[in-house]
Structures are given as C-alpha cells and as structure tokens.
Design a protein around this motif. Structure first.
Motif, PDB file in Angstrom:
ATOM      1  N   THR A 155      36.523  71.202  18.754  1.00 41.19           N
ATOM      2  CA  THR A 155      35.563  70.133  18.475  1.00 41.19           C
ATOM      3  C   THR A 155      36.140  68.770  18.840  1.00 41.19           C
ATOM      4  N   GLU A 156      37.405  68.757  19.204  1.00 43.90           N
ATOM      5  CA  GLU A 156      38.062  67.512  19.632  1.00 43.90           C
ATOM      6  C   GLU A 156      39.012  67.863  20.774  1.00 43.90           C
ATOM      7  N   ARG A 157      38.909  67.105  21.849  1.00 44.55           N
ATOM      8  CA  ARG A 157      39.711  67.393  23.035  1.00 44.55           C
ATOM      9  C   ARG A 157      41.206  67.343  22.714  1.00 44.55           C
ATOM     10  N   TYR A 158      41.964  68.272  23.330  1.00 48.34           N
ATOM     11  CA  TYR A 158      43.423  68.244  23.230  1.00 48.34           C
ATOM     12  C   TYR A 158      43.987  68.286  24.648  1.00 48.34           C
ATOM     13  N   ARG A 159      44.478  67.140  25.093  1.00 49.55           N
ATOM     14  CA  ARG A 159      45.039  67.007  26.432  1.00 49.55           C
ATOM     15  C   ARG A 159      44.061  67.528  27.475  1.00 49.55           C
ATOM     16  N   LYS A 160      44.419  68.556  28.241  1.00 54.78           N
ATOM     17  CA  LYS A 160      43.551  69.051  29.309  1.00 54.78           C
ATOM     18  C   LYS A 160      42.424  69.931  28.788  1.00 54.78           C
ATOM     19  N   VAL A 161      42.521  70.378  27.516  1.00 55.62           N
ATOM     20  CA  VAL A 161      41.550  71.323  26.958  1.00 55.62           C
ATOM     21  C   VAL A 161      40.366  70.545  26.399  1.00 55.62           C
ATOM     22  N   MET A 162      39.199  70.763  26.977  1.00 56.51           N
ATOM     23  CA  MET A 162      38.010  69.983  26.619  1.00 56.51           C
ATOM     24  C   MET A 162      37.403  70.447  25.303  1.00 56.51           C
ATOM     25  N   ASP A 163      36.716  69.543  24.626  1.00 60.60           N
ATOM     26  CA  ASP A 163      35.993  69.904  23.400  1.00 60.60           C
ATOM     27  C   ASP A 163      34.648  70.527  23.768  1.00 60.60           C
ATOM     28  N   HIS A 164      34.189  71.412  22.894  1.00 62.83           N
ATOM     29  CA  HIS A 164      32.891  72.079  23.015  1.00 62.83           C
ATOM     30  C   HIS A 164      32.722  72.821  24.341  1.00 62.83           C
ATOM     31  N   GLN A 165      33.831  73.285  24.900  1.00 69.61           N
ATOM     32  CA  GLN A 165      33.781  74.139  26.083  1.00 69.61           C
ATOM     33  C   GLN A 165      34.393  75.493  25.736  1.00 69.61           C
ATOM     34  N   ILE A 166      33.706  76.549  26.131  1.00 68.19           N
ATOM     35  CA  ILE A 166      34.174  77.899  25.834  1.00 68.19           C
ATOM     36  C   ILE A 166      34.876  78.460  27.064  1.00 68.19           C
ATOM     37  N   TYR A 167      36.104  78.889  26.842  1.00 70.64           N
ATOM     38  CA  TYR A 167      36.919  79.484  27.909  1.00 70.64           C
ATOM     39  C   TYR A 167      37.072  80.980  27.649  1.00 70.64           C
ATOM     40  N   THR A 168      37.250  81.734  28.715  1.00 69.91           N
ATOM     41  CA  THR A 168      37.549  83.154  28.588  1.00 69.91           C
ATOM     42  C   THR A 168      38.471  83.557  29.733  1.00 69.91           C
ATOM     43  N   ARG A 169      38.685  84.853  29.869  1.00 66.77           N
ATOM     44  CA  ARG A 169      39.529  85.383  30.940  1.00 66.77           C
ATOM     45  C   ARG A 169      38.813  86.585  31.549  1.00 66.77           C
ATOM     46  N   VAL A 170      38.623  86.536  32.849  1.00 64.76           N
ATOM     47  CA  VAL A 170      37.948  87.619  33.571  1.00 64.76           C
ATOM     48  C   VAL A 170      38.944  88.208  34.561  1.00 64.76           C
ATOM     49  N   GLY A 171      39.245  89.494  34.396  1.00 64.25           N
ATOM     50  CA  GLY A 171      40.282  90.093  35.238  1.00 64.25           C
ATOM     51  C   GLY A 171      41.606  89.415  34.969  1.00 64.25           C
ATOM     52  N   ASP A 172      42.200  88.826  36.005  1.00 65.22           N
ATOM     53  CA  ASP A 172      43.470  88.126  35.831  1.00 65.22           C
ATOM     54  C   ASP A 172      43.310  86.611  35.941  1.00 65.22           C
ATOM     55  N   THR A 173      42.075  86.128  35.741  1.00 69.04           N
ATOM     56  CA  THR A 173      41.791  84.713  35.975  1.00 69.04           C
ATOM     57  C   THR A 173      41.202  84.049  34.738  1.00 69.04           C
ATOM     58  N   ASN A 174      41.814  82.946  34.329  1.00 69.57           N
ATOM     59  CA  ASN A 174      41.308  82.144  33.215  1.00 69.57           C
ATOM     60  C   ASN A 174      40.189  81.221  33.689  1.00 69.57           C
ATOM     61  N   THR A 175      39.279  80.904  32.780  1.00 68.73           N
ATOM     62  CA  THR A 175      38.321  79.838  33.054  1.00 68.73           C
ATOM     63  C   THR A 175      39.092  78.540  33.274  1.00 68.73           C
ATOM     64  N   PRO A 176      38.855  77.802  34.353  1.00 62.19           N
ATOM     65  CA  PRO A 176      39.541  76.519  34.549  1.00 62.19           C
ATOM     66  C   PRO A 176      39.292  75.578  33.367  1.00 62.19           C
ATOM     67  N   ALA A 177      40.285  74.745  33.080  1.00 61.45           N
ATOM     68  CA  ALA A 177      40.200  73.881  31.898  1.00 61.45           C
ATOM     69  C   ALA A 177      39.059  72.882  31.985  1.00 61.45           C
ATOM     70  N   ASN A 178      38.598  72.565  33.194  1.00 58.65           N
ATOM     71  CA  ASN A 178      37.526  71.574  33.354  1.00 58.65           C
ATOM     72  C   ASN A 178      36.155  72.225  33.522  1.00 58.65           C
ATOM     73  N   LYS A 179      36.060  73.541  33.218  1.00 63.40           N
ATOM     74  CA  LYS A 179      34.789  74.234  33.386  1.00 63.40           C
ATOM     75  C   LYS A 179      34.470  75.088  32.161  1.00 63.40           C
ATOM     76  N   HIS A 180      33.211  75.485  32.051  1.00 64.74           N
ATOM     77  CA  HIS A 180      32.783  76.450  31.041  1.00 64.74           C
ATOM     78  C   HIS A 180      32.949  77.867  31.588  1.00 64.74           C
ATOM     79  N   ALA A 181      33.060  78.834  30.679  1.00 65.71           N
ATOM     80  CA  ALA A 181      32.939  80.230  31.079  1.00 65.71           C
ATOM     81  C   ALA A 181      31.531  80.483  31.605  1.00 65.71           C
TER      82      ALA A 181
END
Length: 248
Positions: free
Chosen positions: A203-229
């Motif tokens: 709910t509050e941004r921490y450095r490169k990790v954005m607030d209110h953005q949901i990240y996941t991992r597909v295969g061997d790839t993480n959602t980029p820090a500046n994008k949503h899953a």
C-alpha cells in the motif's frame, strides 16, 4: 573416555540429503573397524573410524583441498550427532539437480545488494499462481551451477525487514530462512510459503517496488517491477484467496 556409538546409517542418510550420491559404503578392518564411503558425483573418499576420538574422520581421494576440509568437518559433526541436516535439504538438492528455474524456484548466485530487489523477488514467488511453497535459492547460478555462499541467512533479519513494509491488509508473506548444503558447499534458501492471503502487494511504495501493483512469477520470469501481472494471473490469485478464506 566412553566410546562413541556410531550410527553409520545416520551419516549415510545425511550425506545423501546433502546431495552426495553414495556408490559404495563398506565396513573394513585395519587396526580396528572403519567405514569407507565413495561417491559417484565426487572424487572424495571418506573413512569414518569406530573409535572414541570424535574428530578422526579422514577425507582422501582426489577431492580438492576445500572439499576435503569442509567434508571432514561435516562428517566429524555427523559422527557425534552435533549436526542435523534439514529434511528439506534433499528437496532443494533435487531442484538444483534439475537445473531448471520455475514459477516456484529462483536461483541467485549471491545475496541481494538492494533490498528492493529482495522484496520484489519475495512478492513474485509468494504470489506464484500454483500457490505452492516457493524457494529463493542463493549460491546457485541460473544454469544450476552451485558456487555456494559464505554468509548465513537469518530469519530474524528477514522478518525485521518485512515488518517495516506496508502490505495490503497487514498481511506479510509467510517466509522462512534456511541455511542448507549442496554437498560440501553452503547454500541459503528463503522459503516463501503457500498462503491464503495471496495476492500480496504493497500500500506504500518501497524503492523500486510499486504500491498497489500485483506481481507474480510465470515460468522462470518475474513480473517487472514497473508493471502489473497479467489480468488472468491476478484473477487466479484472487480466486485462490476466496477459495481459502475460511481456512483456519
């Protein structure tokens, strides 16, 4: 001095959990009994002597000096049951041997230099759409080569870090730090446990990790820090959340 009761099966099982493939384990006689281990994935030959001397195991063969030194220390401790190998060690060794990163397994050569990168990896693994226990494994290259680490992971330090982060609903990822082995080398693992509170997000941004953005991992790839899953992956996570919400 009381004679040590040697549990050779305990030593054998422990070495196998650490990733040593035992090709031979025989009892021999030479001025007393001793057991000799040979391995199909190491040039080391280990001799464990049946005496009251706690630290008299011998590591020979064509193993390099580093392995000889580390393996002798490990075997001496196993002989006296001063060392217990975590049952999870075998599972992590199997993941490494498969040499394949997955949505629940990520290899890192070394610890993160930037805490935002660490948080991002924990969020991606904790939000894997299979809702499995996931593993951030340190001391292993992307191709599965094990280089090991010198530092130790601390669960307390990890908890202290995460407690300072603003997570939605106050739900922090359920994580645990473990210090394990791959043969004679030390590796570190952060276990991101399956949880009914997915998806985890800030709910509050921490450095490169954005607030209110949901990240996941597909295969061997993480959602980029500046994008949503992707929408379909976010939908899967919320479906898991509501299917498990009544669990105790």
């Amino acid at each position: 001095m009381a004679k040590i009761s040697i549990d050779i099966n305990y030593i054998k099982d422990s070495l196998e959990k650490m990733g040593y493939a035992i090709s031979d384990c025989v009892e021999r006689e030479n001025n007393g009994s001793f057991w000799q281990f040979k391995f199909s994935n190491s040039s080391a030959i280990v001799s464990v002597y049946d005496t009251n001397n706690k630290k008299n195991s011998v590591v020979g063969g064509k193993a390099e000096d580093e392995e000889r030194k580390c393996l002798k220390e490990i075997v001496d401790k196993l002989k006296c049951k001063e060392l217990q190998i975590d049952p999870m060690n075998r599972d992590i060794v199997d993941l490494i041997n498969n040499q394949e990163e997955r949505d629940y397994c990520d290899f890192k050569v070394e610890f993160h230099h930037e805490k935002g990168d660490l948080l991002h990896d924990i969020l991606c693994l904790s939000n894997n759409t299979g809702n499995k226990d996931a593993f951030l494994i340190f001391g292993v290259a992307d191709d599965g080569e094990v280089v090991g680490i010198k530092e130790k992971l601390s669960s307390n330090n990890l908890f202290d870090f995460l407690r300072g982060i603003k997570f939605a609903g106050g739900h922090m990822p359920d994580v645990e730090a473990k210090n394990l082995y791959y043969c004679h080398k030390n590796i570190g693992v952060i276990v991101c446990k399956s949880s009914k509170f997915v998806p985890f997000y800030l709910t509050e941004r921490y450095r490169k990790v954005m607030d209110h953005q949901i990240y996941t991992r597909v295969g061997d790839t993480n959602t980029p820090a500046n994008k949503h899953a992707e929408y379909c992956d976010i939908e899967k996570l919320w479906r898991i959340h509501f299917e498990r919400e009544n669990e105790q």
